[in-house]
Design an enzyme around this catalytic site. Sequence first.
Site, PDB file in Angstrom:
ATOM      1  N   GLU A  32      -1.461 -73.121  26.251  1.00 33.47           N
ATOM      2  CA  GLU A  32      -1.689 -72.641  24.885  1.00 33.47           C
ATOM      3  C   GLU A  32      -1.152 -71.231  24.754  1.00 33.47           C
ATOM      4  O   GLU A  32      -1.410 -70.413  25.643  1.00 33.47           O
ATOM      5  CB  GLU A  32      -3.188 -72.677  24.562  1.00 33.47           C
ATOM      6  CG  GLU A  32      -3.725 -74.104  24.571  1.00 33.47           C
ATOM      7  CD  GLU A  32      -5.228 -74.206  24.296  1.00 33.47           C
ATOM      8  OE1 GLU A  32      -5.845 -73.175  23.969  1.00 33.47           O
ATOM      9  OE2 GLU A  32      -5.761 -75.310  24.440  1.00 33.47           O
TER      10      GLU A  32
ATOM     11  N   ARG B  60     -10.647 -79.578  26.672  1.00 32.79           N
ATOM     12  CA  ARG B  60      -9.666 -78.677  27.258  1.00 32.79           C
ATOM     13  C   ARG B  60      -8.401 -79.484  27.507  1.00 32.79           C
ATOM     14  O   ARG B  60      -8.462 -80.663  27.907  1.00 32.79           O
ATOM     15  CB  ARG B  60     -10.163 -78.091  28.582  1.00 32.79           C
ATOM     16  CG  ARG B  60     -11.191 -76.977  28.444  1.00 32.79           C
ATOM     17  CD  ARG B  60     -10.588 -75.697  27.834  1.00 32.79           C
ATOM     18  NE  ARG B  60     -11.551 -74.604  27.746  1.00 32.79           N
ATOM     19  CZ  ARG B  60     -12.314 -74.338  26.667  1.00 32.79           C
ATOM     20  NH1 ARG B  60     -12.228 -75.096  25.584  1.00 32.79           N
ATOM     21  NH2 ARG B  60     -13.152 -73.320  26.684  1.00 32.79           N
TER      22      ARG B  60
ATOM     23  N   HIS C 110      -6.441 -74.883  18.735  1.00 31.81           N
ATOM     24  CA  HIS C 110      -7.716 -74.564  19.397  1.00 31.81           C
ATOM     25  C   HIS C 110      -8.694 -73.896  18.414  1.00 31.81           C
ATOM     26  O   HIS C 110      -9.099 -72.749  18.609  1.00 31.81           O
ATOM     27  CB  HIS C 110      -7.475 -73.670  20.632  1.00 31.81           C
ATOM     28  CG  HIS C 110      -8.608 -73.767  21.622  1.00 31.81           C
ATOM     29  ND1 HIS C 110      -8.424 -73.676  22.980  1.00 31.81           N
ATOM     30  CD2 HIS C 110      -9.949 -73.955  21.453  1.00 31.81           C
ATOM     31  CE1 HIS C 110      -9.583 -73.794  23.598  1.00 31.81           C
ATOM     32  NE2 HIS C 110     -10.528 -73.961  22.693  1.00 31.81           N
TER      33      HIS C 110
HETATM   34  C1  DGY Z   1     -15.217 -72.860  23.665  1.00 29.09           C
HETATM   35  O1  DGY Z   1     -16.088 -72.107  23.201  1.00 29.09           O
HETATM   36  O2  DGY Z   1     -15.108 -73.121  24.851  1.00 29.09           O
HETATM   37  C2  DGY Z   1     -14.307 -73.479  22.674  1.00 29.09           C
HETATM   38  O3  DGY Z   1     -13.214 -74.074  23.254  1.00 29.09           O
HETATM   39  C3  DGY Z   1     -13.894 -72.448  21.655  1.00 29.09           C
HETATM   40  O4  DGY Z   1     -13.938 -73.023  20.440  1.00 29.09           O
END
Ligand code: DGY
Length: 328
Positions: free
Chosen positions: A266, A237, A285
Amino acid sequence: MRPRVFITRNVPGEDALARLRASCDVTIGTYSSILTAEEILHGAREADALLCLLTDRIDAALLTQCARLRVIASCSVGVDHIDLAAATQRGIPVGHTPGVLTETTADLAFALLLAAARRIGEADRFVRTRQWTLARRWEPDLLLGKDLFGATLGIVGLGAIGQAVARRAQGFGMRVLAWNRTPKCVEGVECVSFNTLLAESDFVSLHVALGAETKQLIDEAALARMQPGAVLVNTARGAVVDQGALVSALRSGKLAAAGLDVFEQEPLETDSPLLQLENVVLAPHIGSASDATRRRMTAASVENLLAGLTGKPLPHCANPTVYAVKNP
Ligand code: DGY
């Protein structure tokens, strides 16, 4: 009466959605961009179950207005977009999708690592902008990068994805270090302290969930402890890294490069300094973005919803204490 399910946006996986439709009335938001709080509320207010994405902010204010809601399933492994404490307090189990996206996300982390190490983004731009001329057909010092073989990779967070990255690194002949809050024994991986990992790694890849303890884990001080010329990869993240400090480290050459799939904000702001840096490989992402994995994520979300709607424990519950609250 058949339960009502609201799915915020269309998701791949018709088979799984058909399973849901067999016993539920399903409404899918027709939005083509991220939903506003009002749009989520509009769909969720009368719903018994909600299938949401990581871009849908599910906070206490929303939950208060969704009195019928009995289960939430996020089509993601991360659940930092959901107020878990508020959901737990209201007795709502929250499902997520660990496991099914492990290998796909590890692939992307490794792709970014390789791309940053071997300057693939710069190489691509070099060719596309016609800098690759006859006069520069082959140059001894053109786009020199870093070898993976023999280098040390530090994995921050040795969960399923971190372990999958470790396996890839072993195949590339790397020494693998890892730091995990609760130390773990994994073959071929040396578990070390956080500071040792930073000090000894040529490459650092982040695989921790975002929470109070991991917010800005990679801050100015952590970056300062890293090897000069190290490479940072983040597919976890954005907020795990202090982005301003990262930009400074990339500008000064303290870090040679970074491969980033996630950001503090984002999409990345149009004036983000990251966009100006040649030594950063950027992705929007897409860690779990393979067709098969996205379908598996939908299937896992549907399993969570169906379990919640029939009063069974969710196969993958992000707030298991909800069951203690329900059955004190
Ligand atoms: C999640 O599932 O948390 C990822 O970041 C998405 O790919």
